[in-house]
Design a protein around this motif. Sequence first.
Motif, short mmCIF file in Angstrom:
data_model
loop_
_atom_site.label_atom_id
_atom_site.label_comp_id
_atom_site.label_asym_id
_atom_site.label_seq_id
_atom_site.Cartn_x
_atom_site.Cartn_y
_atom_site.Cartn_z
N UNK A 85 -3.30 -11.46 -13.56
CA UNK A 85 -3.28 -10.61 -12.35
C UNK A 85 -3.92 -9.32 -12.80
N UNK A 86 -3.77 -8.82 -13.99
CA UNK A 86 -4.63 -7.77 -14.54
C UNK A 86 -6.03 -7.66 -14.37
N UNK A 87 -6.46 -9.14 -14.95
CA UNK A 87 -7.96 -9.43 -14.85
C UNK A 87 -8.61 -9.15 -13.47
N UNK A 88 -7.63 -9.68 -12.61
CA UNK A 88 -8.09 -9.68 -11.18
C UNK A 88 -8.01 -8.51 -10.55
N UNK A 89 -7.19 -7.40 -10.77
CA UNK A 89 -7.34 -6.18 -10.45
C UNK A 89 -8.46 -5.30 -10.93
N UNK A 90 -9.10 -5.83 -12.08
CA UNK A 90 -10.22 -4.94 -12.37
C UNK A 90 -11.42 -5.27 -11.42
N UNK A 91 -11.14 -6.42 -10.86
CA UNK A 91 -12.27 -6.59 -9.74
C UNK A 91 -12.48 -5.68 -8.76
N UNK A 92 -11.18 -5.14 -8.30
CA UNK A 92 -11.19 -4.00 -7.11
C UNK A 92 -11.58 -2.81 -7.88
N UNK A 148 0.90 -1.03 0.01
CA UNK A 148 0.09 0.03 -0.01
C UNK A 148 0.92 1.52 -0.06
N UNK A 149 0.50 2.20 -0.97
CA UNK A 149 1.30 3.38 -1.02
C UNK A 149 1.18 4.16 0.27
N UNK A 150 2.07 4.59 0.94
CA UNK A 150 2.11 5.26 2.05
C UNK A 150 1.05 6.51 1.82
N UNK A 151 0.00 6.78 2.67
CA UNK A 151 -0.97 7.90 2.71
C UNK A 151 -2.20 6.90 2.14
N UNK A 152 -2.07 5.65 1.86
CA UNK A 152 -3.26 4.85 1.25
C UNK A 152 -3.54 3.61 2.17
N UNK A 153 -2.97 3.86 3.48
CA UNK A 153 -3.33 2.52 4.24
C UNK A 153 -4.51 2.24 4.48
N UNK A 176 -14.14 0.29 -6.20
CA UNK A 176 -13.24 1.31 -5.32
C UNK A 176 -12.29 2.00 -6.59
N UNK A 177 -12.15 3.28 -6.43
CA UNK A 177 -11.08 3.83 -7.26
C UNK A 177 -9.69 3.50 -6.65
N UNK A 178 -8.95 2.65 -7.26
CA UNK A 178 -7.52 2.23 -7.02
C UNK A 178 -6.89 2.17 -7.80
N UNK A 179 -5.64 2.91 -7.74
CA UNK A 179 -4.80 3.05 -8.72
C UNK A 179 -3.48 1.85 -8.37
N UNK A 180 -2.92 1.34 -9.50
CA UNK A 180 -2.04 0.35 -9.39
C UNK A 180 -0.83 0.81 -10.35
N UNK A 236 4.37 -4.48 -6.33
CA UNK A 236 3.07 -3.51 -7.16
C UNK A 236 2.74 -2.75 -5.78
N UNK A 237 2.31 -1.39 -6.16
CA UNK A 237 1.83 -0.49 -5.19
C UNK A 237 0.39 -0.07 -5.49
N UNK A 238 -0.52 -0.28 -4.59
CA UNK A 238 -1.93 0.08 -4.50
C UNK A 238 -2.20 1.58 -3.84
N UNK A 239 -2.96 2.39 -4.33
CA UNK A 239 -3.00 3.85 -3.85
C UNK A 239 -4.57 4.19 -4.40
#
Length: 388
Positions: free
Chosen positions: A362-369, A340-345, A373-377, A384-387
């Motif tokens: 993995x790309x297909x799975x990320x679409x599920x999120x 998780x990107x700092x600030x996105x905990x 939810x507006x999550x950037x990858x 991999x960083x989620x924010x």
Amino acid sequence: MENRQTLEELYNGYILGQLSAEELVDFIQQVQESDNAAVFEQLVDKSFSQHRIVVDELEGKKAFHRFQKRLQLSNDVSMPAPHTTTSLHKLWQYVAATAAILIMVFLGKQYTIQWSSEVNASLYQSIQDIKPGNTIAYIENTNGIQTPLAIEGELFIRDSYLQDGSGHILPHQKADEEWLNLIVPKGGKYSITLSDGSKVIINSDSKLSFPKHFTATDRRIKLRGEAYFEVSHNPDKPFIVETTLQKVRVLGTSFNIAAYPEERTVTTLITGKVNINTAAESRDLDPGMQGITTSGTIQVRPADLESVLAWKNDKFVFVKTPLSDIIKQLERWYNVSINLQPGSESLSQKTFSGTIAKDASFEELLKLFKTTEAIKVEVREGRIYLMK
């Protein structure tokens, strides 16, 4: 001095993938000479310091197993017999595989470092590079010798030997009471049929310890990680699964145990009846219930069987599952590091629901999120960083 220069040239050629078949044979012979051991170690040290490579023995063998699969070699690679006519293609397969063994085993023995997120730094440059897991596992004997298992994904304990799904008999012919470890790394899944006919399906990043043959009084095994059990009924010989936090005792039933280190242990009963025992407490479970063990105490509650057994059925099923728990599952199956990107905990407690096959990219799975939810990858330096 000349020998050192020759070995260094061959070593650099191997690292760059530029050796011919004849040069690979020469390289193998050079490495096996005791006089070259110190030089070879210095060359490897240099590679580690320049490229910050992180390897452990299990991952070295895992890499070789993938190498075998690509070449469609058997697990017992051996040099063709003298005076046997062998095509150049077959010779190339042998020398390439042998060189891989020498390099990987050497690195594994000399640099036993815990596999961590650092190792992915040189593996993944983009989301598209990340692949789902496969049937990968190793059998380990009491001497610590590990043998990669066939990609068919099954291991059978016969009367006097072990046999994998390809019909290959494994070289573990010691006393009947010998204990063995079935190790399933991250990105792996495997099943085993024990000597009593009980079947165990083992999830990624797990280890099952078992005897070749059970004692006269019980059927005792040990688990670290997650596994699904279908136990053969035997009222005279209880089946006992030991984990760090508890013991589960059954006579014949089906159940799932998730007992990963530093996580609570969750035992879910599908059919039959089990008893969960800790140092402080003992509880019985009925079908459809699960016992959650934390620090010796057991909490019993109804279970969502579809989500509990999803991994066994080659699916991800999330039902209002916190992102922190989802990340653990994804890291194990795709063998990646997710941060998780700092600030996105705060994202860690966001919950998600959905179902997707485990062979999805993995790309297909990320679409599920992203649908809820507006999550950037981002992928940076292999992580991999989620924010938000």
